[in-house]
Design a protein around this motif. Sequence first.
Motif, short mmCIF file in Angstrom:
data_model
loop_
_atom_site.label_atom_id
_atom_site.label_comp_id
_atom_site.label_asym_id
_atom_site.label_seq_id
_atom_site.Cartn_x
_atom_site.Cartn_y
_atom_site.Cartn_z
N THR A 131 0.83 -1.20 0.00
CA THR A 131 0.00 0.00 0.00
C THR A 131 0.86 1.25 0.00
OG1 THR A 131 -1.74 -1.14 1.24
CG2 THR A 131 -1.81 1.25 1.22
N PRO A 132 0.81 2.05 -1.07
CA PRO A 132 1.53 3.32 -1.09
C PRO A 132 0.69 4.44 -0.49
CG PRO A 132 0.54 2.92 -3.23
CD PRO A 132 0.17 1.73 -2.37
N ASN A 133 1.36 5.47 -0.03
CA ASN A 133 0.67 6.66 0.47
C ASN A 133 1.54 7.87 0.16
OD1 ASN A 133 -1.22 8.31 1.64
ND2 ASN A 133 -1.06 7.42 3.69
N LEU A 134 0.89 9.01 0.01
CA LEU A 134 1.58 10.25 -0.33
C LEU A 134 1.05 11.36 0.56
CD1 LEU A 134 3.47 11.73 -2.43
CD2 LEU A 134 1.37 12.23 -3.72
N VAL A 135 1.93 12.24 1.03
CA VAL A 135 1.52 13.34 1.88
C VAL A 135 2.14 14.64 1.37
CG1 VAL A 135 3.43 13.06 3.51
CG2 VAL A 135 1.32 14.16 4.26
N PHE A 136 1.37 15.71 1.49
CA PHE A 136 1.86 17.05 1.20
C PHE A 136 1.35 17.98 2.29
CE2 PHE A 136 1.09 21.29 -0.68
CZ PHE A 136 2.40 21.64 -0.95
N ARG A 137 2.26 18.79 2.87
CA ARG A 137 1.86 19.68 3.96
C ARG A 137 2.46 21.07 3.76
NH1 ARG A 137 -1.13 17.79 7.48
NH2 ARG A 137 -1.01 19.76 8.65
N ILE A 138 1.74 22.05 4.31
CA ILE A 138 2.19 23.44 4.34
C ILE A 138 2.09 23.94 5.78
CG2 ILE A 138 1.78 25.80 3.55
CD1 ILE A 138 0.53 24.63 1.03
N ASP A 139 3.18 24.47 6.30
CA ASP A 139 3.20 25.06 7.64
C ASP A 139 3.49 26.55 7.52
OD1 ASP A 139 3.36 22.76 9.94
OD2 ASP A 139 4.22 22.07 8.04
#
Length: 784
Positions: A775-783
């Motif tokens: 199972t792949p997963n991808l994350v993108f965040r802005i702080d």
Amino acid sequence: MKYKLTIAFLLVSFTMLSQEKASVNYLNTPVVQVLLDFESKFNVKFSYNAKLIGEQLISLEAKQATLDELLFDIEALVDIKFTKETERYYTVQKIKNRSITDTQHLEKVVVKEYITSGISENNDDTSIILSPEKLGILPGLTEPDVLQSIQLLPGVQSPTETASGLFIRGGTPDQNLVLWDGIKMYNSGHFFGTISALNPYITQDIKLYKNGTKARYGNRISAVIDITSDEDIPDKLTGSTGFNMTHTDGNLKVPLSNKAAIMISGRRSIADIVDTETFRNLSKRVFQETKISEGNKVFEDDEVTTTKDLFFFNDFTVKAIVKPNENNTFLVSNLFTKNKLDYGFLIEDYDEASQDKLDIKNQGSSIKWNHGYSDDFNHEFSAYYSNYDFDYTGTNSITNEFNDRLNKQNRVEDLGFAFDTNYNLDEASTLGFGYQFSSNKVKYLLNFEDSESPEDNYNESNVNTNNNHGIYGDYKYYVLDKWLLNFGVRANYFSVVDKLFFEPRFQLETKLFSNLKFKSSVENLHQSVSEVIEFNTQDFGLENQIWVLSDGDEIPVLRSFQVTSGFVFDKAGWHLDVEGYYKDIDGLTSFTLGFDNIDDFFSKGKSKVFGLDVLIKKKIQNYRTWLSYSVMDNNFTFNTINNGEAFPGNSDITHHLTWSLTYEWKHFDVSLGWTMRTGIPYTKANGLIETSGDPVIDFEATNGARLPNYHKLDVSATYAFNFSRSERWKGKLGVSFLNVYNQKNVLSRKYEIAKSTEDDGFVLREINKNSLGFTPNLVFRIDF
């Protein structure tokens, strides 16, 4: 191939360049002087009020450590907190009035970083503290999931492969006390436990007790997971937002003045909006062998049409922080979590329609007031309200023939308050005591309507309330760098059984040599509320447990007695932690555990658990590796099961090994982890036994067989960057791969009697629930 990848990763990690580091050695040095030295070594600036920092002295020794690691160590030693404003500028704030039940530390560092950055051992007691904001990258996780992060610690297991299904040293998940800002949580998972329902981006600290529990914690017998959200007042508006392949989230911290702030956060799943590979794989694992995956089929060749397909989860928090002066702090927290499912099916050949609707809500509020009379004496008043609401409705009908309906409800209302006082008797002794009251109202309703056979209709309900009065005291004594003694006692009165229970707790730590520490603890615990198996909705296949109160008879008060003892060795970057334990649990029933092959539906029992947890860690500059190993013997004894003889417990995992590696290079973080464990026990079936009526299953010995061994490899990587030179806006990209080589692990095995497709007879069907595949997963965040 999988082993070659691991070795290659290890070799490559040694060759990479490292971040800026420095070696330090301070002995009774003023904090202000240490900060000046850091400014010179790391080319940074600290902003602080020298009067508030005072003339506090610290002793700290570290070799080739980063600035963040050193600041984390200092926070653990003295009552100050560092906030990183930019890559170069830090602000320093004074934390006032820590109580005996908070994190306190000896003047010398024994062990700070436990397995990786952001996970530390509390020198003040036996707890482990996780700080998501500082947490380093972990195998398979691109985000610091509150509950999944705990599973990397020895003695913590999840045989169901979920975030909230934590089995800690032989205890079951319902035996863990989970608190969020003082609010008791009765459901801490989203998507049937696969994801934590607690937002990590507003979480300040997670304190885990596997033993040596403070006397202020009561009414659970296994472990304590005490979660605290952010309590700082920011100088300016801050927040973050992001998404991964299961949900999106956002949070804001808004300063109303220099004495007050408000914090809000929210998360929501995206499955009903965007179809992702990650969510499809999670759904496949969660819904396998249930009505939803099978479409309520009677025969394998039935053609089923999905008429409804809705699932989502969300959670929201709102918190107010008010600090009118240095001696007073007011906190008001609110939490709401929800899971909603609505699935419908139609078999057109028979005009048979079915529908399953499920709503799970958990909401709560808390208020806390801390007042410090002086640096040596303070009190804290807190109150909370928690509400858990479970509602399931299942229908099945054929036009003009029948219309069946099943409804199950489970509600828990829990409210209470506590008053704590803490007093420093002298430099070596601290005394704390308090009173707690809680009122726990538990409701259960089960209603079944059979249109064809009204005589089979039933309506069961039960409402009960337990008022719990708790009085407790804690005493701590330590001699610098030599002895640490914690002694506590708690008295609980449970109105539901009209009995008083005493709970002594004792913890001792002593330094035998400069690098070797001995530790030991003893505790006696009781629990009046627990989960039981509800078999009438087992055809649904999900959430078949309900909360009930003890009645002293069919549901006894649970009791646990635990003794632990071990050693900690720390030298030259090596860390070895070995701890053995014995746990005796009494008050178990077949209602609370569920067995496949019992003749008597109700049976009382107990368990004895012997275990050993081992942690070996090595840190070489930016490279860390740790090996976590647990060996456990968990045996059940029930009066009418297995002829009264002991047999392996339902979650008896004899061996559990986790090997993890992390590497940090500039803005890149990479982590790899391999897990292997013994398969859990199950009761094997030989076949069917013909009777005058329907056949029955011929079972072998209870839990006499084991599932195949479990193993998998997880990998994750993140990259942090700035959107501008001002470093006001920061971003993070991450990717993770669970079960890299797609190992097919069996999580559970059961049997059922099914109709034969060839004749009118019956066949024995084996039901396996398998683990999550690749199972792949991808994350993108802005702080900001």
